[in-house]
Design an enzyme around this catalytic site. Sequence first.
Site, PDB file in Angstrom:
ATOM      1  N   HIS A 128     -33.574 -54.622  47.646  1.00  0.00           N
ATOM      2  CA  HIS A 128     -32.904 -54.483  46.470  1.00  0.00           C
ATOM      3  C   HIS A 128     -34.075 -54.358  45.206  1.00  0.00           C
ATOM      4  CE1 HIS A 128     -32.209 -57.225  42.653  1.00  0.00           C
ATOM      5  NE2 HIS A 128     -30.942 -56.402  42.812  1.00  0.00           N
ATOM      6  N   SER A 129     -33.636 -53.496  44.287  1.00  0.00           N
ATOM      7  CA  SER A 129     -34.456 -53.243  43.145  1.00  0.00           C
ATOM      8  C   SER A 129     -35.546 -52.499  43.342  1.00  0.00           C
ATOM      9  CB  SER A 129     -34.480 -54.663  42.271  1.00  0.00           C
ATOM     10  OG  SER A 129     -34.971 -54.338  40.847  1.00  0.00           O
ATOM     11  N   LEU A 130     -36.813 -53.163  42.991  1.00  0.00           N
ATOM     12  CA  LEU A 130     -38.100 -52.582  43.340  1.00  0.00           C
ATOM     13  C   LEU A 130     -38.174 -52.524  45.081  1.00  0.00           C
ATOM     14  CD1 LEU A 130     -40.931 -51.548  42.972  1.00  0.00           C
ATOM     15  CD2 LEU A 130     -41.479 -53.825  42.637  1.00  0.00           C
ATOM     16  N   PHE A 186     -30.128 -51.333  47.472  1.00  0.00           N
ATOM     17  CA  PHE A 186     -29.014 -51.851  46.620  1.00  0.00           C
ATOM     18  C   PHE A 186     -29.885 -52.089  45.156  1.00  0.00           C
ATOM     19  CE2 PHE A 186     -28.492 -53.377  51.032  1.00  0.00           C
ATOM     20  CZ  PHE A 186     -27.001 -53.096  50.877  1.00  0.00           C
ATOM     21  N   HIS A 201     -27.562 -56.995  37.481  1.00  0.00           N
ATOM     22  CA  HIS A 201     -28.564 -56.448  38.455  1.00  0.00           C
ATOM     23  C   HIS A 201     -28.802 -57.465  39.572  1.00  0.00           C
ATOM     24  CE1 HIS A 201     -31.906 -53.911  39.802  1.00  0.00           C
ATOM     25  NE2 HIS A 201     -32.782 -54.997  39.678  1.00  0.00           N
TER      26      HIS A 201
END
Length: 544
Positions: free
Chosen positions: A361-363, A382, A465
Amino acid sequence: MVADFDSGWYEGAGDELGQGARNGVLRERLGGNEKAQVVRSRRKAVAWNVLMVLGLILYVLYSACFAQARQWWRTNGMARGSQAGRFQLVQVHHHGVGAEHATHLVLDVDAEFRKEAAAEYSVFALHGEGQELWPEAGRRRAANPFEYAYALREERATVVRAQQQVPEFMEPYLDFALERPDLAEQIKMDWGYENMFVPNITDKETVISLALMSSNAYVRLPNTGNWRNVTSWNSSVEGDQIHLGWDENGLRAHVFANEDRSVVVLALKGTSSQVLPGSGDDDETSANDKLNDNLLFSCCCARVSYLWTTVCDCYIKSYTCEESCLESELRRKDRYYQAGLDMYKQVLAEFPDASIWLTGHSLGGALASLVARTYGVPAVTFEAPGELLATQRLHLPQPPGLPNQLDTVWHFGHTADPIFMGTCNGASSACSIAGYAMETSCHSGKSCVYDVVNDRGWRVNLLHHRIHTVIDKILDDYDAVAACVPPDICHDCYNWNYVRWRDGTTSPMPSSVASKPTPTPTSPGSPSSTCKGRNWFGYCTEYA
């Protein structure tokens, strides 16, 4: 005698006439047989032609029906009949960065660890700590993240992959591409079709399970467990040092496997920051997370304005950046990308016969995509920021003329997330106020986007987010999985000028008419020069 003569002649003539008649009849019969044989041959040929035409018609009809049946099977029957098994957490990896970049620790998850982790997680949940890190909907609300069993479905797919996409070749190739990108482009890899098992991204439960694994990578670990050092670096890990995976000097990943260890999922942890709710506490890896975010997703070392402190010394002047310096910074051995490569290699060594998938997820999602691109394996991310620019700067291999349907990197996101959509920038954005230069929006692979702005009336907000919002309010709530399609043509940082070397040249080798030698590239991990002073406009006035 006359009578006798006449009689004999008549009898002889009769015999001759009879023989001739018989021969004529025979010839007539033979001729009739030949004609009949010709007729039969013609009829047989006509019959074969008719059968061939009928066969061709049946083949065309069968192919059309089979294509429709195959599509139905892929979306319905395959989704139900390709169960990959029940997955559980089997390992936790911690890889140091910065001064501790040689440290790679692995914790094998056993029954004792699950028990201790469950007890500590219950205490955290009781006090409301980390409640945004694990979904709250349905049966998962009261579940222990360390004992939860994930359901994944797989399907066999034909992908394009190079024979050289193995650790023994790829890292030396990337080092060479860093120093001589012009020659690296001339290296022809042996691309070919390969059948492999990939996650069935049309199955809703599979997508949710992968998102849960990404969420699991954030959950706080207990300060216990038998960590083992898998690197050659000789260090003793004792006492409080065991909890390196939660301090500011490392990247963590969780490894999940099914019962027969035929499929392994590597979930990379994303950014920890208070400004990004639902992504971990502020004191957990946040400093290095922020540094790597600004390296991967900014146009030039997070040089947004003269008020910003850059994370590297590649900035030259207004909207001008040294490309070779940027590439060296991304490839440094103490950055997250290298840590992700090392984690993948360790998982491959411990599960050599397994199909390895990546998620995050994210980074963590962006890193999963970069590692997957490096080794040609599937990845499902994601809310990952745009990582196409980093893919190009790292010179990751891309098959020529790759058909879109053969790509095995899928980016799931929604339209109310400014980080995924690439709109969390500008002086007044929450990302910029917190010191994050999230300037990229372009993704590689396929994008699977939920249009919650139009479907649900959501507004763009950084709160959307967080991973558990994505799982509880989008993946769970929608009836079907979002369609995954190739993204539109996209260009990041179009207004920047990138020069290969600081003196403005584009080649690492001096030309035949050059009046002075061109600087040679430095080794990965150190920029070609360091800026010691800048004027008010941001121009570098003195170099080390």
